[in-house]
Design an enzyme around this catalytic site. Structure first.
Site, PDB file in Angstrom:
ATOM      1  N   LYS A 169       0.529   3.486  -2.867  1.00 10.67           N
ATOM      2  CA  LYS A 169      -0.600   4.421  -3.021  1.00 10.67           C
ATOM      3  C   LYS A 169      -0.106   5.868  -2.993  1.00 10.67           C
ATOM      4  O   LYS A 169      -0.694   6.750  -3.617  1.00 10.67           O
ATOM      5  CB  LYS A 169      -1.653   4.164  -1.944  1.00 10.67           C
ATOM      6  N   TYR A 177      -2.616  -1.654 -10.702  1.00  7.73           N
ATOM      7  CA  TYR A 177      -2.649  -1.542  -9.235  1.00  7.73           C
ATOM      8  C   TYR A 177      -1.868  -2.705  -8.606  1.00  7.73           C
ATOM      9  O   TYR A 177      -1.041  -2.490  -7.717  1.00  7.73           O
ATOM     10  CB  TYR A 177      -4.111  -1.528  -8.763  1.00  7.73           C
ATOM     11  N   VAL A 205       0.989  -3.927   3.687  1.00  7.02           N
ATOM     12  CA  VAL A 205       0.901  -5.256   4.305  1.00  7.02           C
ATOM     13  C   VAL A 205       2.132  -6.131   4.015  1.00  7.02           C
ATOM     14  O   VAL A 205       2.255  -7.219   4.568  1.00  7.02           O
ATOM     15  CB  VAL A 205      -0.395  -6.016   3.901  1.00  7.02           C
ATOM     16  N   SER A 223       0.797  -1.243   0.000  1.00  4.63           N
ATOM     17  CA  SER A 223       0.000   0.000   0.000  1.00  4.63           C
ATOM     18  C   SER A 223       0.823   1.283   0.000  1.00  4.63           C
ATOM     19  O   SER A 223       0.254   2.355  -0.215  1.00  4.63           O
ATOM     20  CB  SER A 223      -0.934   0.018   1.206  1.00  4.63           C
ATOM     21  N   TYR A 275      -4.337   2.893   7.702  1.00  2.00           N
ATOM     22  CA  TYR A 275      -5.634   2.208   7.690  1.00  2.00           C
ATOM     23  C   TYR A 275      -6.529   2.759   8.803  1.00  2.00           C
ATOM     24  O   TYR A 275      -6.518   3.947   9.071  1.00  2.00           O
ATOM     25  CB  TYR A 275      -5.456   0.689   7.821  1.00  2.00           C
TER      26      TYR A 275
HETATM   27  N1  GLU Z   1      -2.032  -5.319  -2.516  1.00  3.37           N
HETATM   28  C1  GLU Z   1      -2.695  -5.200  -1.252  1.00  3.37           C
HETATM   29  C2  GLU Z   1      -4.194  -5.262  -1.458  1.00  3.37           C
HETATM   30  O1  GLU Z   1      -4.670  -4.633  -2.353  1.00  3.37           O
HETATM   31  C3  GLU Z   1      -2.300  -3.927  -0.615  1.00  3.37           C
HETATM   32  C4  GLU Z   1      -2.872  -3.819   0.762  1.00  3.37           C
HETATM   33  C5  GLU Z   1      -2.062  -2.996   1.685  1.00  3.37           C
HETATM   34  O2  GLU Z   1      -0.853  -3.014   1.721  1.00  3.37           O
HETATM   35  O3  GLU Z   1      -2.730  -2.334   2.471  1.00  3.37           O
HETATM   36  O4  GLU Z   1      -4.878  -5.945  -0.767  1.00  3.37           O
END
Ligand code: GLU
Length: 319
Positions: free
Chosen positions: A81, A202, A272, A78, A254
């Site tokens: 992002k 993504y 994650v 993530s 989060y």
């Molecule tokens: N590729 C993971 C997903 O889309 C990223 C989640 C994350 O790191 O929060 O579930």
């Protein structure tokens, strides 16, 4: 002088002192890894060793202090992002981006579909999966993966960043929830690109192989107002840096962003894969790696180390 930027203010000057404090932050983080578990919903991530831990902190005075597993490569997840949003702001502008995604924290899990279906057609923010996928739909019309990879390498000052093929395939095979999100966005008529192309990009961006040092560099570039401190080259506009760091603070951890803001108070983004990237204005870029995650999906060790460092060095932006 090594860097083109100004000396940071108000921080400890004795390098021995800094090394001691960051060493203690490392120990605090390493001890916390025992309380977490590695992510398993992406099968490839379950192969990580939850005992691994590392912290790399770089400041604008030119010091780099690193302990533990800081060269180990892992998937950015993530934290990408932030890269995606930075690219969208750079190539589409603030209005061109935020006409399609909001700026509000959700208080929900990173992959939640709840509010997207019941409260708002537009995703709440670009730091959750729905928002990042929406941002990617915008990017998918104007940029391809190779260009995004170059952007990531420049942002992280790390030419070694590659696609982790195993993680990418693992995500692509199991990422039905993200496919559900992209098609929900399409069904609402808000998605801005082809759904399959969007979600593939993504997944690829989540699968970039970084290390704690690349994350520290990313934080350092943001701490330096978007200018690469080694070359003096501007990478991100100042007003975009403010947007990125604001959203990192309010939405970057989060549904633990509020508590993290209180106890750590450093604009940060977690993934994650076990990484956390932190950015302290005009001072530090910090990268941690600890794949043992807490119940919110954040690196247990990373949070503990960043909290220690923030408190010991007075880095909380509200302090
Ligand atoms: N590729 C993971 C997903 O889309 C990223 C989640 C994350 O790191 O929060 O579930």
């Amino acid at each position: 002088m090594l860097f083109t930027c100004e000396q940071p203010e108000g921080q400890a000057r004795d390098p021995g002192e800094l090394e001691r404090i960051i060493g203690q932050a490392y120990e605090a983080g390493r001890a916390r890894t025992q309380t977490g578990t590695v992510a398993s919903y992406i099968p490839e991530l379950a192969k990580a060793d939850g005992r691994e831990f590392g912290i790399c902190a770089r400041n604008l005075a030119g010091e780099t202090i690193a302990f533990g597993d800081t060269e180990k490569r892992f998937s950015i997840q993530s934290i990408s992002k932030v890269l995606n949003l930075a690219a969208a702001l750079t190539f589409l502008g603030v209005r061109g981006t935020f006409a399609h995604v909001r700026m509000e924290p959700t208080g929900d899990a990173f992959n939640s579909i709840l509010k997207l279906d019941t409260v708002s057609d537009l995703p709440f923010n670009p730091m959750i999966n729905a928002g990042a996928i929406q941002v990617m739909s915008l990017l998918s019309n104007i940029i391809d993966f190779e260009q995004l990879l170059c952007f990531a390498r420049a942002f992280c000052m790390d030419e070694q960043i590659q696609l982790n093929e195993a993680v990418y395939h693992s995500e692509a095979e199991t990422g039905d929830r993200n496919r559900a999100i992209v098609y929900l966005l399409k069904s609402k008529g808000v998605l801005q690109g082809d759904p399959d192309k969007t979600v593939d990009l993504y997944f690829r961006m989540c699968s970039l192989n970084v290390n704690a040092r690349s994350l520290a560099n990313m934080g350092l570039l943001l701490a330096n107002g978007g200018v690469n401190p080694f070359t003096g080259q501007r990478m991100i506009q100042t007003d975009h840096v403010r947007i990125l760091r604001s959203l990192m603070l309010t939405c970057g951890l989060y549904d633990e962003s509020g508590a993290y803001g209180v106890w750590v108070g450093i604009p940060s983004k977690s993934g994650v894969g076990g990484g956390i990237m932190g950015s302290v204005t005009r001072q530090w870029g910090i990268g941690t790696y600890g794949p043992a995650l807490n119940e919110k999906g954040n690196s247990a060790g990373g949070i503990a180390a960043l909290r220690y460092m923030s408190q010991a060095l007075g880095l909380n932006i509200f302090a």
